[in-house]
Design a protein around this motif. Structure first.
Motif, short mmCIF file in Angstrom:
data_model
loop_
_atom_site.label_atom_id
_atom_site.label_comp_id
_atom_site.label_asym_id
_atom_site.label_seq_id
_atom_site.Cartn_x
_atom_site.Cartn_y
_atom_site.Cartn_z
N TYR A 93 0.81 -1.21 0.00
CA TYR A 93 0.00 0.00 0.00
C TYR A 93 0.85 1.27 0.00
N SER A 94 0.17 2.38 -0.24
CA SER A 94 0.81 3.68 -0.15
C SER A 94 1.12 3.98 1.32
N ILE A 95 2.08 4.87 1.55
CA ILE A 95 2.39 5.24 2.94
C ILE A 95 1.43 6.30 3.46
N ARG A 96 0.63 6.91 2.59
CA ARG A 96 -0.25 8.00 3.01
C ARG A 96 -1.27 7.58 4.06
N PRO A 97 -1.97 6.44 3.88
CA PRO A 97 -2.93 6.07 4.93
C PRO A 97 -2.28 5.77 6.28
N PHE A 98 -1.01 5.36 6.28
CA PHE A 98 -0.32 5.14 7.56
C PHE A 98 -0.20 6.46 8.32
N PHE A 99 0.18 7.51 7.59
CA PHE A 99 0.35 8.81 8.24
C PHE A 99 -1.01 9.39 8.65
N ALA A 100 -2.05 9.11 7.85
CA ALA A 100 -3.38 9.62 8.18
C ALA A 100 -3.90 9.02 9.48
N ARG A 101 -3.54 7.76 9.74
CA ARG A 101 -4.11 7.08 10.91
C ARG A 101 -3.14 6.97 12.08
N CYS A 102 -1.85 6.95 11.80
CA CYS A 102 -0.85 6.83 12.88
C CYS A 102 -0.09 8.13 13.13
N LYS A 103 -0.30 9.12 12.26
CA LYS A 103 0.32 10.45 12.36
C LYS A 103 1.82 10.43 12.03
N ARG A 104 2.57 9.49 12.59
CA ARG A 104 4.01 9.41 12.33
C ARG A 104 4.38 7.96 12.07
N TRP A 105 5.41 7.78 11.26
CA TRP A 105 5.86 6.42 10.96
C TRP A 105 6.32 5.70 12.22
N SER A 106 6.92 6.43 13.12
CA SER A 106 7.44 5.83 14.36
C SER A 106 6.32 5.38 15.31
N ASN A 107 5.07 5.81 15.04
CA ASN A 107 3.95 5.41 15.88
C ASN A 107 3.35 4.06 15.47
N ILE A 108 3.72 3.57 14.29
CA ILE A 108 3.10 2.35 13.77
C ILE A 108 3.30 1.15 14.69
#
Length: 285
Positions: A93-108
């Motif tokens: 998937y795109s990384i955009r939905p990760f940032f939309a829902r987790c705000k930061r990559w380090s929050n995943i």
């Protein structure tokens, strides 16, 4: 339209397009509107799934569970937690939905840990959980080399860009703002229920809703809604920042027709309650 007519319309759109149709294609080639989709289904993804049409590609929401599972599968494939670049190369998937829902990559990782705890799949994802634990221990060990500033805060000598030590300092005496908003008249997306009410006021006409009364008592709003061309019905509306707050506030499900929220995170919502997720409306404008 009834439920079966909506499903039939989606199947016909998919057959005509030769692929998964977008909202805009569905609107142009059939009588199926967003209203009818959200009346019977939580999301377009759910509606397409019920219609037997695989939902994928740009314009279609990926469920958070699917995103996190693919992030974990990528970690297993790489043998380590993926960076943004590594996920872009190996993930689905795109990384955009990760940032939309987790705000930061380090929050995943923390979101993933909560996800497996809720689904009771810790055993299945044990290797990934161990990777997360190892990363946290490494970050904790790195913290021993921080030197204090005169005010007692800490800073790293030479932190890497993706290191937890490189995070910007949070000023606790100032409020937080949401992501930048595409809606005219609103610089940042809402972070509370008051913001939801404001956004609703800006887009009510797009939803075919005319407000008659807003009050402090439950439900928050009485309005008329155009359900068909030239035909209106009265609806009782409750505003929530997250749809699940309706449950937390112990509102009676039979006292309301429509929940208008910023984020819909209540998949077990009773069938008699329709949910409009303003985040999707605004970002789709």
């Amino acid at each position: 339209m009834d439920r079966e007519q909506v499903l039939a319309g989606l199947r016909e759109c998919a057959r005509t397009a030769g692929r998964t149709p977008t909202y805009e294609e569905i609107r142009k080639s059939s009588k199926v509107t967003r209203y009818w989709i959200h009346k019977y289904f939580v999301t377009l993804t759910h509606a397409l799934r019920e219609a037997g049409v695989p939902s994928a590609g740009s314009g279609h929401r990926v469920e958070t569970a699917e995103l996190l599972a693919d992030w974990a599968a990528t970690a297993l494939k790489l043998g380590k937690l993926p960076s943004i670049t590594e996920y872009q190369r190996a993930g689905r998937y795109s990384i955009r939905p990760f940032f939309a829902r987790c705000k930061r990559w380090s929050n995943i990782p923390e979101h993933f840990r909560a996800f497996v705890r809720e689904c009771k799949t810790e055993e299945k994802w044990q290797p990934v959980l161990k990777m997360i634990e190892a990363r946290e221990k490494l970050a904790e060990a790195a913290g021993a080399f921080w030197r204090p500033y005169p005010d007692g805060s800490k800073a790293a000598e030479a932190p890497a860009i993706d290191s937890p030590r490189a995070r910007r300092r949070i000023l606790r005496d100032r409020p937080f703002y949401g992501p930048r908003s595409p809606l005219t008249g609103l610089s940042y997306e809402p972070v509370n229920e008051a913001g939801v009410v404001y956004v609703f006021g800006r887009v009510a006409d797009r939803l075919g809703i005319e407000v008659e009364r807003i009050q402090q008592e439950f439900p928050d709003c009485e309005a008329m809604r155009e359900v068909e061309a030239g035909r209106w019905q009265r609806v009782r509306i409750e505003f929530e920042y997250e749809s699940r707050n309706f449950l937390a506030h112990k509102h009676p499900a039979d006292g309301c027709d429509l929940i208008i929220c910023w984020t819909h995170n209540w998949p077990e919502c009773p069938e008699n309650l329709e949910v409009v997720e303003l985040r999707r409306v605004v970002r789709g404008m």
